[in-house]
Design a protein around this motif. Structure first.
Motif, PDB file in Angstrom:
ATOM      1  N   VAL A  94       0.835  -1.206   0.000  1.00  0.00           N
ATOM      2  CA  VAL A  94       0.000   0.000   0.000  1.00  0.00           C
ATOM      3  C   VAL A  94       0.866   1.251   0.000  1.00  0.00           C
ATOM      4  O   VAL A  94       0.622   2.199  -0.765  1.00  0.00           O
ATOM      5  N   VAL A  95       1.893   1.262   0.855  1.00  0.00           N
ATOM      6  CA  VAL A  95       2.786   2.418   0.912  1.00  0.00           C
ATOM      7  C   VAL A  95       3.463   2.640  -0.437  1.00  0.00           C
ATOM      8  O   VAL A  95       3.585   3.772  -0.920  1.00  0.00           O
ATOM      9  N   THR A  96       3.893   1.544  -1.065  1.00  0.00           N
ATOM     10  CA  THR A  96       4.535   1.653  -2.380  1.00  0.00           C
ATOM     11  C   THR A  96       3.556   2.132  -3.439  1.00  0.00           C
ATOM     12  O   THR A  96       3.876   3.004  -4.262  1.00  0.00           O
ATOM     13  N   ALA A  97       2.343   1.574  -3.434  1.00  0.00           N
ATOM     14  CA  ALA A  97       1.347   1.938  -4.437  1.00  0.00           C
ATOM     15  C   ALA A  97       0.930   3.396  -4.322  1.00  0.00           C
ATOM     16  O   ALA A  97       0.610   4.039  -5.325  1.00  0.00           O
ATOM     17  N   CYS A  98       0.939   3.941  -3.105  1.00  0.00           N
ATOM     18  CA  CYS A  98       0.529   5.326  -2.909  1.00  0.00           C
ATOM     19  C   CYS A  98       1.462   6.314  -3.590  1.00  0.00           C
ATOM     20  O   CYS A  98       1.084   7.470  -3.833  1.00  0.00           O
ATOM     21  N   SER A  99       2.669   5.888  -3.905  1.00  0.00           N
ATOM     22  CA  SER A  99       3.589   6.778  -4.604  1.00  0.00           C
ATOM     23  C   SER A  99       3.064   7.155  -5.982  1.00  0.00           C
ATOM     24  O   SER A  99       3.478   8.170  -6.557  1.00  0.00           O
ATOM     25  N   SER A 100       2.118   6.367  -6.506  1.00  0.00           N
ATOM     26  CA  SER A 100       1.542   6.667  -7.814  1.00  0.00           C
ATOM     27  C   SER A 100       0.797   7.998  -7.816  1.00  0.00           C
ATOM     28  O   SER A 100       0.688   8.653  -8.854  1.00  0.00           O
ATOM     29  N   ILE A 101       0.267   8.397  -6.666  1.00  0.00           N
ATOM     30  CA  ILE A 101      -0.463   9.665  -6.584  1.00  0.00           C
ATOM     31  C   ILE A 101       0.467  10.835  -6.875  1.00  0.00           C
ATOM     32  O   ILE A 101       0.060  11.848  -7.453  1.00  0.00           O
ATOM     33  N   PHE A 102       1.726  10.691  -6.524  1.00  0.00           N
ATOM     34  CA  PHE A 102       2.699  11.761  -6.729  1.00  0.00           C
ATOM     35  C   PHE A 102       3.483  11.584  -8.027  1.00  0.00           C
ATOM     36  O   PHE A 102       3.858  12.572  -8.664  1.00  0.00           O
ATOM     37  N   LEU A 103       3.712  10.316  -8.418  1.00  0.00           N
ATOM     38  CA  LEU A 103       4.482  10.055  -9.633  1.00  0.00           C
ATOM     39  C   LEU A 103       3.609   9.990 -10.874  1.00  0.00           C
ATOM     40  O   LEU A 103       4.104  10.125 -11.988  1.00  0.00           O
ATOM     41  N   GLY A 104       2.305   9.749 -10.666  1.00  0.00           N
ATOM     42  CA  GLY A 104       1.391   9.631 -11.805  1.00  0.00           C
ATOM     43  C   GLY A 104       1.366   8.244 -12.404  1.00  0.00           C
ATOM     44  O   GLY A 104       0.356   7.809 -12.946  1.00  0.00           O
ATOM     45  N   ARG A 105       2.455   7.530 -12.279  1.00  0.00           N
ATOM     46  CA  ARG A 105       2.531   6.183 -12.840  1.00  0.00           C
ATOM     47  C   ARG A 105       3.583   5.415 -12.053  1.00  0.00           C
ATOM     48  O   ARG A 105       4.667   5.931 -11.796  1.00  0.00           O
ATOM     49  N   ASN A 106       3.281   4.191 -11.692  1.00  0.00           N
ATOM     50  CA  ASN A 106       4.226   3.387 -10.908  1.00  0.00           C
ATOM     51  C   ASN A 106       4.153   1.938 -11.387  1.00  0.00           C
ATOM     52  O   ASN A 106       3.650   1.062 -10.699  1.00  0.00           O
ATOM     53  N   GLN A 107       4.655   1.725 -12.584  1.00  0.00           N
ATOM     54  CA  GLN A 107       4.601   0.382 -13.152  1.00  0.00           C
ATOM     55  C   GLN A 107       5.694  -0.530 -12.593  1.00  0.00           C
ATOM     56  O   GLN A 107       5.757  -1.697 -12.937  1.00  0.00           O
ATOM     57  N   GLY A 108       6.569   0.024 -11.759  1.00  0.00           N
ATOM     58  CA  GLY A 108       7.643  -0.785 -11.195  1.00  0.00           C
ATOM     59  C   GLY A 108       7.247  -1.527  -9.942  1.00  0.00           C
ATOM     60  O   GLY A 108       8.103  -2.130  -9.292  1.00  0.00           O
ATOM     61  N   LEU A 109       5.933  -1.504  -9.594  1.00  0.00           N
ATOM     62  CA  LEU A 109       5.499  -2.164  -8.367  1.00  0.00           C
ATOM     63  C   LEU A 109       5.790  -3.653  -8.398  1.00  0.00           C
ATOM     64  O   LEU A 109       6.269  -4.223  -7.420  1.00  0.00           O
ATOM     65  N   TYR A 110       5.513  -4.307  -9.529  1.00  0.00           N
ATOM     66  CA  TYR A 110       5.785  -5.738  -9.623  1.00  0.00           C
ATOM     67  C   TYR A 110       7.273  -6.015  -9.456  1.00  0.00           C
ATOM     68  O   TYR A 110       7.668  -6.974  -8.785  1.00  0.00           O
ATOM     69  N   ASP A 111       8.124  -5.183 -10.077  1.00  0.00           N
ATOM     70  CA  ASP A 111       9.566  -5.362  -9.944  1.00  0.00           C
ATOM     71  C   ASP A 111      10.001  -5.184  -8.490  1.00  0.00           C
ATOM     72  O   ASP A 111      10.801  -5.973  -7.973  1.00  0.00           O
ATOM     73  N   PHE A 112       9.468  -4.150  -7.848  1.00  0.00           N
ATOM     74  CA  PHE A 112       9.806  -3.919  -6.445  1.00  0.00           C
ATOM     75  C   PHE A 112       9.388  -5.110  -5.591  1.00  0.00           C
ATOM     76  O   PHE A 112      10.147  -5.563  -4.722  1.00  0.00           O
ATOM     77  N   TRP A 113       8.186  -5.610  -5.824  1.00  0.00           N
ATOM     78  CA  TRP A 113       7.685  -6.749  -5.048  1.00  0.00           C
ATOM     79  C   TRP A 113       8.583  -7.966  -5.232  1.00  0.00           C
ATOM     80  O   TRP A 113       8.908  -8.658  -4.269  1.00  0.00           O
ATOM     81  N   PHE A 114       9.027  -8.218  -6.453  1.00  0.00           N
ATOM     82  CA  PHE A 114       9.903  -9.351  -6.709  1.00  0.00           C
ATOM     83  C   PHE A 114      11.238  -9.190  -5.990  1.00  0.00           C
ATOM     84  O   PHE A 114      11.699 -10.100  -5.296  1.00  0.00           O
ATOM     85  N   TYR A 115      11.847  -8.020  -6.111  1.00  0.00           N
ATOM     86  CA  TYR A 115      13.171  -7.815  -5.531  1.00  0.00           C
ATOM     87  C   TYR A 115      13.127  -7.847  -4.015  1.00  0.00           C
ATOM     88  O   TYR A 115      14.043  -8.365  -3.366  1.00  0.00           O
ATOM     89  N   ILE A 116      12.101  -7.274  -3.416  1.00  0.00           N
ATOM     90  CA  ILE A 116      12.038  -7.194  -1.964  1.00  0.00           C
ATOM     91  C   ILE A 116      11.700  -8.554  -1.352  1.00  0.00           C
ATOM     92  O   ILE A 116      12.149  -8.888  -0.261  1.00  0.00           O
TER      93      ILE A 116
END
Length: 273
Positions: free
Chosen positions: A164-186
């Protein structure tokens, strides 16, 4: 009860959607099964060469693996599709429709879509866990089982709050397609027990493994949310304070995610603004 009825509607819609594209549904299940078999085969080969790895026997490690798969399966079934879709809702302005509905907005954007194909991973994980515990042969008390289920839930809540914290960055960035990549790496770090990252050698020098172990145990306790329930179910948890750390990580994570979500909505510019 109203939210439960709405969630039941989400499940029914997910089932209808999957049955409309049965071929895709079947391919997803086959893909998950192939990945599951590959993981089992890899560690079967490793354990054919060594009796244990940092105190984990083969069956104990498979119980750990099953626990990690179970937690990830639940998260990816209910939360990942929605958190990954949040950036698209923000970009297109469809988040406006969620804001005007008489439901908690975080509940709506977190559970609207359900990936039923991922339940196959949950089923495979449960099968592996039962097999591993049977081979270990130690009796499991009711309290052990209850605590295991509780800490699996804690792991799910921790990963959900992180998403949720990661996804909320989309409100400021406008687009956050790297969520899947972040989830995999973390989650790569959570695929192995905490003891794997022991990095001290005979001279007791501070190694990179120790840095990772400390950071992912106390700062962002990714290593605990899978290791603790696995240790509980195989009855090898000696340092009981890790249970409290894992519990606090979920509680604090949920509070932070709620605060970040509410604060982010305050900065959201709707499609009509």
């Amino acid at each position: 009860m109203y939210h439960f009825r709405v969630f039941a509607t989400f499940l029914r819609n997910a089932l209808i959607r999957e049955m409309m594209f049965q071929g895709n549904f079947l391919i997803q299940i086959i893909t998950r099964a192939f990945w599951f078999v590959a993981q089992i085969a890899l560690f079967k080969i490793i354990y054919s060469k060594v009796p244990e790895i940092n105190g984990w026997t083969e069956d104990q490690y498979f119980a750990f693996m099953a626990t990690g798969m179970l937690i990830n399966g639940i998260v990816e079934t209910f939360f990942m599709p929605n958190c990954a879709n949040l950036s698209e809702q923000i970009r297109t302005g469809r988040l406006d429709f969620a804001l005007v509905k008489p439901l908690d907005t975080q509940f709506l954007v977190s559970l609207e879509r359900v990936n039923l194909a991922m339940l196959s991973q949950v089923a495979l994980a449960l099968g592996l866990l039962i097999r591993s515990l049977y081979r270990i042969g130690e009796p499991i008390s009711v309290m052990q089982l209850v605590m295991y289920l509780a800490f699996v839930l804690i792991g799910v809540l921790f990963f959900y709050s992180l998403m949720v914290v990661t996804a909320c960055s989309s409100i400021f960035l406008g687009r956050n397609q790297g969520l899947y990549d972040f989830w995999f790496y973390i989650t790569v770090f959570a695929r192995y027990p905490r003891s794997i990252y022991d990095g001290r050698d005979a001279s007791q020098r501070f190694e990179a493994g120790e840095v990772l172990q400390f950071g992912f145990s106390y700062i962002v306790p990714i290593l605990l949310v899978v290791t603790v329930p696995a240790r509980v179910i195989v009855d090898t948890l000696e340092q009981k304070h890790w249970m409290l750390v894992a519990l606090m990580s979920a509680v604090v994570g949920m509070l932070i995610s709620r605060a970040v979500f509410s604060w982010s909505l305050g900065h959201y510019r709707s499609a009509s603004s």
